[in-house]
Design a protein around this motif. Structure first.
Motif, PDB file in Angstrom:
ATOM      1  N   SER A   1       0.845  -1.186   0.000  1.00 16.58           N
ATOM      2  CA  SER A   1       0.000   0.000   0.000  1.00 16.58           C
ATOM      3  C   SER A   1       0.882   1.239   0.000  1.00 16.58           C
ATOM      4  CB  SER A   1      -0.918   0.004   1.227  1.00 16.58           C
ATOM      5  OG  SER A   1      -0.153  -0.062   2.425  1.00 16.58           O
TER       6      SER A   1
ATOM      7  N   ASP B   1      -5.345   7.621  -4.469  1.00 18.52           N
ATOM      8  CA  ASP B   1      -4.623   8.248  -3.356  1.00 18.52           C
ATOM      9  C   ASP B   1      -4.885   9.741  -3.217  1.00 18.52           C
ATOM     10  OD1 ASP B   1      -3.115   6.057  -2.108  1.00 18.52           O
ATOM     11  OD2 ASP B   1      -2.130   5.907  -4.039  1.00 18.52           O
TER      12      ASP B   1
ATOM     13  N   GLU C   1     -13.120  10.550   0.797  1.00 18.73           N
ATOM     14  CA  GLU C   1     -12.604   9.189   0.614  1.00 18.73           C
ATOM     15  C   GLU C   1     -13.687   8.257   0.078  1.00 18.73           C
ATOM     16  OE1 GLU C   1      -9.769   7.349   3.279  1.00 18.73           O
ATOM     17  OE2 GLU C   1      -9.815   9.146   4.539  1.00 18.73           O
ATOM     18  N   GLN C   2     -13.264   7.337  -0.807  1.00 16.61           N
ATOM     19  CA  GLN C   2     -14.158   6.336  -1.374  1.00 16.61           C
ATOM     20  C   GLN C   2     -13.585   4.944  -1.100  1.00 16.61           C
ATOM     21  OE1 GLN C   2     -14.147   8.295  -5.425  1.00 16.61           O
ATOM     22  NE2 GLN C   2     -16.342   7.890  -5.291  1.00 16.61           N
ATOM     23  N   PRO C   3     -14.122   4.227  -0.134  1.00 17.35           N
ATOM     24  CA  PRO C   3     -13.589   2.898   0.188  1.00 17.35           C
ATOM     25  C   PRO C   3     -13.864   1.897  -0.928  1.00 17.35           C
ATOM     26  CG  PRO C   3     -15.603   3.325   1.423  1.00 17.35           C
ATOM     27  CD  PRO C   3     -15.256   4.605   0.729  1.00 17.35           C
ATOM     28  N   VAL C   4     -12.936   0.969  -1.100  1.00 11.29           N
ATOM     29  CA  VAL C   4     -13.084  -0.107  -2.068  1.00 11.29           C
ATOM     30  C   VAL C   4     -12.746  -1.423  -1.388  1.00 11.29           C
ATOM     31  CG1 VAL C   4     -12.592   1.336  -4.094  1.00 11.29           C
ATOM     32  CG2 VAL C   4     -10.710   0.216  -2.881  1.00 11.29           C
TER      33      VAL C   4
ATOM     34  N   GLU D   1      -8.140  -3.299   0.252  1.00  7.05           N
ATOM     35  CA  GLU D   1      -7.689  -2.454   1.356  1.00  7.05           C
ATOM     36  C   GLU D   1      -6.261  -1.957   1.186  1.00  7.05           C
ATOM     37  OE1 GLU D   1      -8.335  -4.652   4.907  1.00  7.05           O
ATOM     38  OE2 GLU D   1     -10.529  -4.491   4.807  1.00  7.05           O
TER      39      GLU D   1
ATOM     40  N   GLY E   1      -6.107   3.348  -1.782  1.00 11.87           N
ATOM     41  CA  GLY E   1      -7.059   4.364  -1.349  1.00 11.87           C
ATOM     42  C   GLY E   1      -7.522   5.195  -2.533  1.00 11.87           C
TER      43      GLY E   1
END
Length: 370
Positions: A77, A154, A185-188, A191, A194
């Protein structure tokens, strides 16, 4: 060399050393946490393509591609892919000016994180003439910026947003702004990455915040999109290599009926299929990187070929790895799920394999209409 993004054999030793250092650093960081940004800067990763006057190494995207592949192999990440492939790429295409020079120097030093605002959900290769998501509007008090973009890689990590925008006279420029509260932020499901939604409604810009490209703006934007596509291909190839290596190691020691499962014909065939996909992917990615470094007319085509094949193959390879690991492959502890999720996400970003193949097919039907 067995794993090459090089533009020629003379770079093999350099790339092997770069790869070894990257594996060591990423191995110490682990998949749960991003590698320390200051360590990335001290290792020289951020300055690979930068000129010497900015403390850069004056290398090429070929060297960056080696690191991008290793990040995929480690399922790591962090914002390095977005900054190296797009942020620093954009700064290299912009005409020099005091603000740009300061940002470039700070980025190489690791004290700034510039993120280019491109929606990864769009299919840039389908229409190279697609206008940017943002536009500049002239008013009595100067220019204002308007637009929005989804799933910007990001975006939440940025301390500076670099936004391609169209002007009233249909030119394309780069607006450099502070992120402030413009990012959501847009979570996917993956993990390890970002994403953020960037929305700008009538933000006033000073002339110093509007930067012009050295070349035609549309061509520069197309080059940035090609870099994004090839970066994803490098990542997909890296994770495929990791899954192949892990699977071959596992089936060589896991026994059933008193024999290693790797001795069974069905398992051998599955591993052979994985190897073929990885081998073909290496050649396509290597060709795409060379074309991008040389800035050839076929760079976009090579990028689409690499992305179409590697992103589809990565899903298949990670899926086979999960199956060949048996019950342990489905557990959280195995970590294979992280690679599979990452592969699935890579497949959809900046154009799906089907969309890129559609672009490639058009080369053989020049007179066809939609």
């Amino acid at each position: 060399m067995s794993e090459a993004f090089a533009a020629g054999d003379e770079f093999a030793e350099i790339h092997d050393e770069l790869r070894a250092v990257a594996r060591d650093l990423l191995g110490k960081a682990g998949r749960e946490t991003a590698i320390d940004w200051s360590l990335i800067a001290r290792s020289g990763w951020l300055g690979l393509e930068a000129p010497a006057e900015f403390d850069g190494a004056e290398a090429t995207f070929a060297e960056v591609a080696v690191l991008l592949g290793e990040l995929g192999r480690a399922a790591a990440s962090g914002a390095y892919p977005a900054v190296a492939a797009l942020g620093l790429g954009a700064l290299g295409l912009v005409s020099p000016n005091p603000e740009r020079d300061t940002l470039l120097r700070d980025t190489v030093a690791g004290t700034s994180v510039p993120i280019v605002v491109l929606s990864s959900g769009r299919s840039p290769a389908l229409d190279p003439d697609t206008a940017p998501e943002f536009r500049l509007v002239d008013g009595e008090n100067g220019s204002t910026l308007h637009g929005s973009a989804d799933f910007v890689l990001d975006a939440a990590s940025a301390d500076r947003l670099l936004i391609p925008a169209s002007t009233p006279d249909n030119a394309i420029v780069l607006a450099a702004i502070e992120p402030g509260d413009l990012v959501t932020e847009q979570p996917v499901v993956d993990e390890t990455r970002g994403f953020g939604h960037v929305r700008v409604d009538g933000l006033s810009l000073t002339p110093e915040q509007v930067w012009h490209f050295d070349d035609d703006g549309a061509r520069a934007l197309g080059r940035l999109r090609d870099r994004a596509v090839v970066a994803l291909a490098c990542d997909s190839l890296g994770l495929s290599e990791a899954m192949l290596d892990a699977t071959v190691e596992y089936v060589g020691v896991r026994e059933q009926f008193g024999r290693p499962v790797g001795s069974f014909q069905s398992v051998k065939h599955a591993c052979a299929d994985m190897l073929v996909q990885v081998t073909v992917g290496r050649q396509l990615v290597s060709a795409a990187v060379r074309a991008l470094v040389a800035d050839t007319p076929e760079a976009s085509t090579a990028a689409s070929m690499a992305k179409a094949f590697t992103s589809a193959a990565a899903v298949d390879v990670a899926g086979k790895a999960m199956q060949l690991h048996g019950g342990i492959g489905y557990t959280w502890e195995s970590g294979i799920h992280q690679y599979l999720k990452r592969a699935v996400l890579n497949r959809s970003l900046f154009g799906s394999p089907a969309e890129h193949r559609k672009v490639l097919a058009r080369r053989y039907l020049p007179s066809a209409t939609e």
